[in-house]
Design a protein around this motif. Structure first.
Motif, PDB file in Angstrom:
ATOM      1  N   ASP A 357      15.870 -21.462  55.458  1.00 59.89           N
ATOM      2  CA  ASP A 357      14.544 -21.842  55.955  1.00 59.89           C
ATOM      3  C   ASP A 357      14.721 -22.589  57.269  1.00 59.89           C
ATOM      4  O   ASP A 357      15.846 -22.749  57.761  1.00 59.89           O
ATOM      5  CB  ASP A 357      13.805 -22.712  54.928  1.00 59.89           C
ATOM      6  CG  ASP A 357      14.667 -23.851  54.394  1.00 59.89           C
ATOM      7  OD1 ASP A 357      15.481 -24.402  55.172  1.00 59.89           O
ATOM      8  OD2 ASP A 357      14.543 -24.187  53.206  1.00 59.89           O
ATOM      9  N   VAL A 358      13.606 -23.038  57.848  1.00 59.17           N
ATOM     10  CA  VAL A 358      13.675 -23.748  59.122  1.00 59.17           C
ATOM     11  C   VAL A 358      14.404 -25.077  58.971  1.00 59.17           C
ATOM     12  O   VAL A 358      15.098 -25.519  59.896  1.00 59.17           O
ATOM     13  CB  VAL A 358      12.255 -23.962  59.697  1.00 59.17           C
ATOM     14  CG1 VAL A 358      12.295 -24.867  60.924  1.00 59.17           C
ATOM     15  CG2 VAL A 358      11.626 -22.628  60.067  1.00 59.17           C
ATOM     16  N   ASP A 359      14.275 -25.723  57.808  1.00 59.64           N
ATOM     17  CA  ASP A 359      15.020 -26.966  57.576  1.00 59.64           C
ATOM     18  C   ASP A 359      16.514 -26.733  57.727  1.00 59.64           C
ATOM     19  O   ASP A 359      17.249 -27.598  58.221  1.00 59.64           O
ATOM     20  CB  ASP A 359      14.715 -27.514  56.177  1.00 59.64           C
ATOM     21  CG  ASP A 359      13.309 -28.085  56.077  1.00 59.64           C
ATOM     22  OD1 ASP A 359      12.713 -28.345  57.141  1.00 59.64           O
ATOM     23  OD2 ASP A 359      12.810 -28.257  54.953  1.00 59.64           O
ATOM     24  N   ASP A 360      16.971 -25.561  57.287  1.00 60.16           N
ATOM     25  CA  ASP A 360      18.380 -25.207  57.415  1.00 60.16           C
ATOM     26  C   ASP A 360      18.768 -25.071  58.890  1.00 60.16           C
ATOM     27  O   ASP A 360      19.837 -25.522  59.320  1.00 60.16           O
ATOM     28  CB  ASP A 360      18.634 -23.893  56.674  1.00 60.16           C
ATOM     29  CG  ASP A 360      20.104 -23.692  56.321  1.00 60.16           C
ATOM     30  OD1 ASP A 360      20.895 -24.597  56.594  1.00 60.16           O
ATOM     31  OD2 ASP A 360      20.442 -22.619  55.781  1.00 60.16           O
ATOM     32  N   ILE A 361      17.896 -24.470  59.693  1.00 59.34           N
ATOM     33  CA  ILE A 361      18.147 -24.358  61.137  1.00 59.34           C
ATOM     34  C   ILE A 361      18.226 -25.745  61.768  1.00 59.34           C
ATOM     35  O   ILE A 361      19.122 -26.037  62.566  1.00 59.34           O
ATOM     36  CB  ILE A 361      17.041 -23.518  61.811  1.00 59.34           C
ATOM     37  CG1 ILE A 361      17.059 -22.076  61.295  1.00 59.34           C
ATOM     38  CG2 ILE A 361      17.195 -23.530  63.328  1.00 59.34           C
ATOM     39  CD1 ILE A 361      15.920 -21.224  61.821  1.00 59.34           C
ATOM     40  N   GLN A 362      17.289 -26.607  61.391  1.00 58.67           N
ATOM     41  CA  GLN A 362      17.270 -27.949  61.969  1.00 58.67           C
ATOM     42  C   GLN A 362      18.465 -28.777  61.510  1.00 58.67           C
ATOM     43  O   GLN A 362      18.995 -29.576  62.284  1.00 58.67           O
ATOM     44  CB  GLN A 362      15.966 -28.633  61.575  1.00 58.67           C
ATOM     45  CG  GLN A 362      14.739 -27.991  62.220  1.00 58.67           C
ATOM     46  CD  GLN A 362      13.435 -28.539  61.694  1.00 58.67           C
ATOM     47  OE1 GLN A 362      13.399 -29.181  60.650  1.00 58.67           O
ATOM     48  NE2 GLN A 362      12.343 -28.269  62.412  1.00 58.67           N
ATOM     49  N   ALA A 363      18.915 -28.557  60.284  1.00 52.50           N
ATOM     50  CA  ALA A 363      20.085 -29.290  59.795  1.00 52.50           C
ATOM     51  C   ALA A 363      21.333 -28.934  60.592  1.00 52.50           C
ATOM     52  O   ALA A 363      22.246 -29.753  60.732  1.00 52.50           O
ATOM     53  CB  ALA A 363      20.312 -28.998  58.315  1.00 52.50           C
ATOM     54  N   PRO A 406      13.424 -29.534  70.519  1.00 51.89           N
ATOM     55  CA  PRO A 406      14.147 -30.001  69.339  1.00 51.89           C
ATOM     56  C   PRO A 406      14.598 -28.821  68.478  1.00 51.89           C
ATOM     57  O   PRO A 406      14.086 -27.703  68.627  1.00 51.89           O
ATOM     58  CB  PRO A 406      13.103 -30.839  68.590  1.00 51.89           C
ATOM     59  CG  PRO A 406      12.068 -31.171  69.594  1.00 51.89           C
ATOM     60  CD  PRO A 406      12.048 -30.027  70.549  1.00 51.89           C
ATOM     61  N   PRO A 407      15.560 -29.035  67.591  1.00 53.92           N
ATOM     62  CA  PRO A 407      16.013 -27.942  66.716  1.00 53.92           C
ATOM     63  C   PRO A 407      14.847 -27.333  65.947  1.00 53.92           C
ATOM     64  O   PRO A 407      13.903 -28.009  65.559  1.00 53.92           O
ATOM     65  CB  PRO A 407      16.994 -28.639  65.776  1.00 53.92           C
ATOM     66  CG  PRO A 407      17.494 -29.811  66.546  1.00 53.92           C
ATOM     67  CD  PRO A 407      16.324 -30.275  67.366  1.00 53.92           C
TER      68      PRO A 407
END
Length: 736
Positions: A357-363, A406-407
């Protein structure tokens, strides 16, 4: 004599042809004969151009002068690549303090230079914007024994050289990879992320199993030929070298209407205007190069058939895993719905292959931006002047802005500046506006349209390919390698149908000797008919019918191929025989998270937790802006232009690299604990006076106003920020 006969016939027809059909037919007959002669002459020039181009030691279609800075053949592991510095044309000024711009050329059968093919090209756009420009090209023959890994290492060495030459600026080079160069560039950036600035990959396939049913017929090719054994056979025919003309032929088979008719008819129908454009394009399209057998086998086995790059399943010879999640630079993916070689699912499928998910991209602190063009074809993505003047110009002008995002995952659209008001246009570079919208993995899946059953079919192809390749290598390859000689391989390359087609129409064919003489006579007495000539109109109608028939054949062929592929590789017995089992469970292809990355995330969270209340006015303003805008520092380039222009308004100087790091830190602090981050704003403004707080709030409003009226949600967040800033105001008794 032809003119005298035509005059006599016209005189006779004036008595017997009151409607003018006969006269129109005679005019058309004369014009068509003249066009045939001129067409043959253009084909003759094409053949001569091809032979002259292929005889050059370093053929190139670059439209700019260039200086060789590094020769890949001199590296510890030599390759046939070069680093060139582009010399700006007369009247173009280069700013040495601007971010360097690098184009990596695709090596997929054609010769080098397509990224700088025309003034309106990727390099041309960057030069006009003032960027120092570099070009990574290649020679027609590989160094013996070079591998794909060696090429990636060479590109890393070239980027290090560029970084050294521009060590006085903080920004890393912007790097552009077209088509095949895109995935190659991503491999290099995954291995050495610190060398790269923002990366633009145009028409680059990264997820080879992806594709919409009824489209992308190339993805079925390996399955219909039994896998990659045919690649090994073609390399053995070349005595260890793979002729790039086979790849070009595969591209041409995709659109038989254009290959067999439309391209040539367009030249014939408009030979007086089309000749120069046709010859310029054919100079690149016909500049076939050669790849090493080991290189192409690696590409086919690991990418085209195995799809291992998009799932982090590739490792280097020294054990490094090639994981695209290691890329630290913003990645811009440019693709098109009209591209039948790299359709959007293949350009974007790697995102869903790698991330949950996008959280994974941002992490992973990654910024991924994609842009889907409506109609341009594969070559148009990096050749079309219209695309270069619009999309590439905007990407180039706004790379600093993209570098600060931002990521996360974003979709970008390029809209006309004319549609904006004068006030809004003040902060727009160029004639267009670059707008960004946050996206989720579900948005990408709507483009990729993954089907679990199809994933199993392609996995079956991979296993079948391994079996067939093993059989070929054991039973046939030793004999092929024993009987093939370099001389025989050269003869076979020369007799390739595509290569032979160029030579047969060149001056080396004695039958072409009278053509230039005839063409010169026609040019002196050219008789162009009107576009409303009845027979010329009929010719166009017949041409359209021929193209439509070939298109109908293509659709039928592609549909039959897809049906056969789905039926054959969907058989449970075949899937069971190759070791995949007959269960309906989907194949899990998403790689896991490395323990080292988990520890990095934990350490990063701990560090940011301790820094929630750190900072002053600059940190507070950026945190407030990111919060108000819902996670991104800007919705389009106008907000960034205001931020960029106003950095000097804060105390001290802040270069772009430090500004980018600051934006990312504030983004992660907000993402980690939004309430605590907002509650910390008064503490960050403890030493600020009323006048300074008023100035900070005015600055926030100025930035927000750049892109028009605020939404209701953003207005509510602005009110919350005002409240926190007001809490920081000194009491009246303090005298401030």
């Amino acid at each position: 004599m032809l003119s005298a006969y035509h005059s006599l016939a016209n005189t006779a027809l004036s008595f017997y042809d009151p409607l003018g059909l006969g006269r129109a037919a005679l005019d058309y007959w004369r014009d068509s004969i003249e066009r045939q002669v001129l067409f043959l002459d253009v084909m003759r020039q094409r053949g001569n151009q091809y032979l002259e181009h292929m005889e050059q030691t370093k053929p190139n279609v670059l439209g700019f002068d260039a200086e060789i800075l590094m020769d890949g053949r001199e590296l510890p592991r030599p390759v046939n690549y070069e680093l060139l510095r582009i010399q700006p044309p007369e009247g173009v000024e280069i700013d040495p303090d601007m971010r360097p711009f690098v184009v990596v050329d695709p090596r997929a059968g054609h010769g080098p230079g397509i990224g700088g093919f025309k003034p309106d090209s990727e390099i041309g756009v960057a030069l006009r914007a003032g960027h120092p420009c570099y070009f990574i090209g290649f020679l027609p023959f590989p160094v013996q024994g070079q591998t794909v890994e060696d090429v990636a290492d060479a590109e890393i060495a070239f980027l290090r050289e560029i970084n050294t030459r521009h060590s006085h600026i903080s920004e890393k080079p912007m790097v552009v990879g077209n088509c095949q160069a895109g995935w190659q560039l991503m491999m290099a950036a995954a291995l050495e992320p610190e060398c790269f600035g923002p990366i633009l990959i145009a028409g680059a396939p990264l997820s080879y199993w992806a594709g919409e049913r009824g489209k992308a017929p190339m993805r079925y090719s390996a399955g219909m030929t039994g896998g990659s054994w045919l690649t090994a056979f073609a390399s053995d025919l070349g005595a260890g070298l793979f002729d790039g003309a086979w790849l070009v032929q595969n591209f041409e088979k995709l659109n038989p209407a254009n290959t067999l008719w439309t391209k040539q008819y367009r030249l014939y129908a408009n030979v007086d205007e089309e000749a120069e454009r046709y010859l310029n394009f054919e100079r690149w399209w016909g500049g076939h190069v050669v790849l090493g057998g080991e290189e192409i086998q690696y590409i086919v086995d690991n990418l085209f058939v195995g799809n291992r790059l998009s799932c982090a399943k590739l490792t280097t010879r020294d054990g490094r895993r090639i994981d695209l999640r290691n890329v630290r630079s913003p990645i811009v993916v440019f693709c098109s719905q009209g591209d039948d070689i790299t359709p959007p699912p293949q350009a974007l499928g790697w995102i869903r292959d790698l991330y949950a998910d996008v959280d994974d991209i941002q992490a992973h602190e990654q910024t991924i931006v994609y842009c889907v063009h409506d109609s341009t074809g594969h070559l148009g993505i990096f050749v079309s002047g219209n695309v270069s003047r619009k999309e590439h110009a905007e990407f180039t002008a706004n790379m600093d802005y993209i570098d600060v995002l931002p990521p996360g995952l974003y979709e970008t659209q390029v809209t006309e500046k004319a549609a904006q008001g004068a006030r809004e246009s003040a902060h727009i570079d160029g004639d267009y506006l670059l707008e960004f919208s946050p996206r989720t993995l579900e948005d990408v899946e709507e483009i990729v349209m993954p089907i679990d059953e199809d994933e199993r079919r392609f996995a079956t192809v991979e296993r079948v390919s391994q079996i067939n390749l093993g059989i070929y290598q054991m039973m046939v390859q030793p004999w092929m390698q024993a009987i093939m000689t370099p001389s025989a391989a050269r003869w076979i390359r020369r007799m390739h149908p595509i290569r032979l087609g160029y030579k047969l129409f060149s001056d080396r064919n004695p039958l072409m000797v009278p053509v230039p003489v005839m063409a010169e006579i026609v040019k002196r007495e050219r008789h162009v008919i009107a576009s409303d000539n009845t027979w010329r109109i009929l010719e166009g109608m017949v041409s359209d019918q021929i193209a439509a028939s070939l298109d109908a054949y293509r659709r039928q062929r592609d549909q039959m191929t897809e049906t056969l592929f789905m039926q054959l590789y969907g058989q449970p017995w075949l899937q069971t025989m190759v070791g995949l089992g007959a269960t309906a469970e989907p194949l899990s292809r998403r790689p896991g998270i490395e323990p080292e990355h988990r520890r990095f995330i934990a350490a990063r969270k701990s560090e940011l937790t301790e820094r929630i209340e750190e900072g002053g006015s600059l940190e507070a303003v950026l945190r407030a802006l990111i919060y108000i805008l819902g996670g991104a520092p800007a919705t389009d380039e106008r907000n960034f232009q205001r931020l960029k222009a106003s950095r000097e308004e804060f105390k001290g100087e802040l270069d772009l690299a430090a500004f980018k790091a600051l934006v990312r830190d504030q983004f992660f602090i907000l993402r980690m604990d939004r309430k605590a981050a907002l509650d910390a704003l008064p503490a960050m403004l403890t030493d600020a006076s009323n006048a300074e707080i008023d100035a900070d709030l005015a600055h926030i409003e100025h930035v927000l106003a750049a892109s028009g009226p605020l939404s209701e949600h953003a207005a509510e967040r602005l009110a919350a920020v005002r409240e926190q800033f007001d809490r920081a105001r000194p009491s009246p008794s303090s005298g401030q």
